[in-house]
Design a protein around this motif. Structure first.
Motif: not given
Length: 651
Positions: A258-285
């Motif tokens: 739940h600690d992402a948006a959309p929920v469960n959204n953890f893409p396999l790619g690492s491009d932080s510019a990607f529309q559905f990137s979860a990198q912001w979660v990792f940067d913040l935490e």
């Protein structure tokens, strides 16, 4: 997977060349088992090929017109998660193994496919030096708090209706009916997530232990149709700040689904510019957790998808936190290829490297994560590969700690899963109960830890009893039970005073459960902390014990039982037995008490939940006004769908 029968495959394949409302609706109606689920993926893939906008608009209109959920829930859930599912459908064949996993994990219509054989590359051989086995000197244990799944609803409103038509209640929704049938109390309700007041009470209570803690994920509430990146970022920051202010020692966290948006959204790619990137979660935490871990671990959070390794100050214990959402069946990015990755985002490689380092350094290790590797929400492939690492390093692993199920449970790992005995039991995964009242009385665990071995000597569960008349005035936190006292005395001979609650102990407890119905019933009650307790018959009990003996998902005895509800089955909290949910005339939420865990509990009612209710809704004669709904739906779909959607060539 057996081949599709010709009769089932023919109509959807023909319809895919020109997708029309009747073809799509018929495919949904027929989706009652694995073959027909594969057949349904043909028009869904064609719909996805028409573009995200068409895919989302079609499903939103279908959900709203058939009244599967309130209009805002339909729109929010599908708009958020629909494009991810559409991406996966565009990239796979409807008839290969990834599609089978999608039909099993998302729709509940296929059995779990056999594990793809893969040998995890380990970074080094077992250390050649013959270090002495770490032994306890019987010193006084120290205490560690384990809490999980807080699911804080910052829009919880005392006095709002706790019996509503939304997946989550106790909010002032714009379409709320007044006066409320069941006004929400100040400190929470069984149909709602945690109010801020309950969280503050909980933090005040665990601060009295004045020791370091582990937190196994899920900060954000389950109103997934409303959650966006801005809210998640705010919720994570505010909760981290609250932990820092309330507690007097470090917290070692893990990331939840739940600690992402959309929920469960953890893409396999690492491009932080990607529309559905979860990198912001990792940067913040990474930034937020740095004062508890250290700079190196903070950097690992950022660069290893939320995973990190650190040593607890003043100890020889290494904490390795891993992001298990990359093995979670509701993360739709895991279905975007017919040749899926064995180790998405190199989580397993990171774990093996850190365990090797710990072995060389002579550390003991705790592994923490959100989703238990043996639960039915875990992909069997990655669970198997994780188990290979546990087999290799179990000698230095003093414990594994998870959350996600919302229940007080455990899973045992074995060196030989064909002979699950006390002699082959090698490690145990501890699963913490949740704070959120949705799954039982709010709770947390306190471990008594041996200061030499870091083994668990006792696990004590503390609860705030919602049935207490004073609960809505000021929750009273009290000891619910001690695992050592409750279960140690049941063994013959009883557990020795200085023996840990290790894997062999817990296997012996499961043997007691097999013979002693009273003991098992007590476990059943403990699991939900005395609230929402359900009866568990002989079959349910057998499956529950099998789950306890399965820290590897392929061995948990989970069997999909497709029904006319399109696989929308929710698990009995003990045995994960399949209990069909009536999507046409559901039990009122005030009577359900959110008893079952299922996807609605752990994921929230996202797009998977919506789709699972569709076929039964379409085909049920008992739905009032269904014929008019269907005519309206067909007219809408004619306006949405392009005149011709060509089937892809690689079917």
């Amino acid at each position: 997977m057996k081949p599709l029968s010709f009769s089932l495959a023919l109509l959807p394949l023909t319809a895919a060349a020109t997708l029309n409302p009747d073809a799509l609706i018929d495919a949904f109606k027929q989706a009652i088992d694995c073959d027909s689920c594969h057949a349904l993926l043909v028009p869904l893939k064609a719909l996805a090929n028409a573009g995200d906008a068409v895919f989302v608009k079609t499903l939103v209109s279908t959900c709203q017109i058939l009244e599967l959920e309130d209009r805002d829930v339909c729109s929010g859930a599908i708009n958020e998660q629909g494009p991810i599912l559409a991406t996966a459908l565009r990239n796979i064949s409807p008839f290969k193994s990834t599609a089978t996993k999608l039909c099993e994990g998302t729709f509940g219509l296929c059995q779990t496919p056999a594990v793809n054989k893969y040998t995890v590359p380990l970074p080094g051989a077992r250390s050649s030096d013959k270090r002495a086995v770490v032994r306890s000197s019987a010193k006084k244990p120290f205490q560690v708090v384990h809490f999980s799944d807080v699911h804080i609803d910052r829009q919880y409103t005392p006095g709002a209706d706790a019996d509503c038509n939304k997946p989550i209640c106790c909010r002032d929704f714009s379409d709320s009916k007044h006066p409320p049938k069941q006004p929400a109390g100040p400190f929470g309700n069984p149909d709602c997530d945690s109010p801020i007041s309950l969280t503050a009470s909980f933090l005040e209570q665990i601060s009295t232990f004045n020791t370091w803690s582990i937190f196994t994920g899920d900060v954000v509430e389950a109103a997934v149709w409303l959650v966006n990146q801005s809210e998640v970022m705010s919720d994570l920051e505010v909760f981290n700040k609250a932990l820092g202010s309330a507690l007097n020692a470090p917290v070692f966290p893990a990331i939840g689904n739940h600690d992402a948006a959309p929920v469960n959204n953890f893409p396999l790619g690492s491009d932080s510019a990607f529309q559905f990137s979860a990198q912001w979660v990792f940067d913040l935490e990474g930034k937020e957790w740095a004062h508890w871990t250290n700079t190196t671990a903070a950097n690992e959070v950022t660069h290893f998808s939320g995973s990190y390794s650190t040593t607890v100050p003043g100890t020889n214990l290494r904490i390795i936190s891993i992001n298990t959402v990359y093995w979670y069946k509701q993360n739709f990015w895991l279905y975007d290829s017919d040749t899926p990755l064995a180790d998405p985002r190199d989580i397993l490689a990171f774990l093996a490297k850190e365990l090797q380092s710990a072995e060389v350094a002579g550390n003991r290790v705790w592994i923490i994560g959100h989703m238990p590797p043996g639960c039915e929400d875990a992909l069997s492939d990655q669970s198997n590969y994780y188990d290979q690492i546990i087999q290799r390093y179990h000698g230095i692993i003093a414990g594994q700690f998870f959350g996600h199920t919302h229940y007080d449970q455990f899973e045992i790992a074995y060196s030989d899963y064909t002979h699950r005995t006390a002699e082959t039991a090698i490690n145990v995964a501890w699963i913490a109960p949740a704070l959120t009242p949705r799954s039982g009385n709010p709770a947390f665990k306190v471990y008594d830890v041996d200061p030499d071995t870091y083994d668990i000597m006792d696990a004590k569960v503390y609860i705030a009893d919602m049935a207490n008349p004073n609960y809505q005035v000021k929750p009273e936190w009290s000891l619910y039970y001690s695992a050592r006292q409750e279960y140690g005395q049941l063994l013959r001979p009883p557990l020795a005073p200085n023996a840990p609650l290790d894997a062999q102990f817990w296997h012996a407890v499961t043997e007691v459960f097999e013979k002693n119905d009273t003991a098992f019933s007590q476990f059943n009650q403990f699991m939900t902390r005395g609230a929402h307790v359900q009866a568990c018959d002989v079959k349910c009990k057998e499956q529950a014990i099998c789950q306890m003996r399965a820290a590897r998902a392929e061995n948990n005895c989970h069997v999909v039982t497709p029904t006319t509800t399109f696989g929308d089955t929710e698990r009995d909290p003990v045995g994960q037995a399949q209990v069909p949910i009536n999507m046409v005339n559901p039990t009122p939420k005030s009577q359900q008490g959110r008893h079952a865990v299922g996807h609605a509990q752990c994921e929230g009612e996202g797009i998977g939940h919506v789709l699972r209710g569709l076929p039964h809704r379409i085909s049920s004669a008992s739905v009032p006004g269904l014929e008019k709904m269907m005519q309206k739906l067909k007219m809408h779909l004619k306006d949405i769908l392009p005149q011709e959607i060509r089937a892809v060539e690689d079917l």
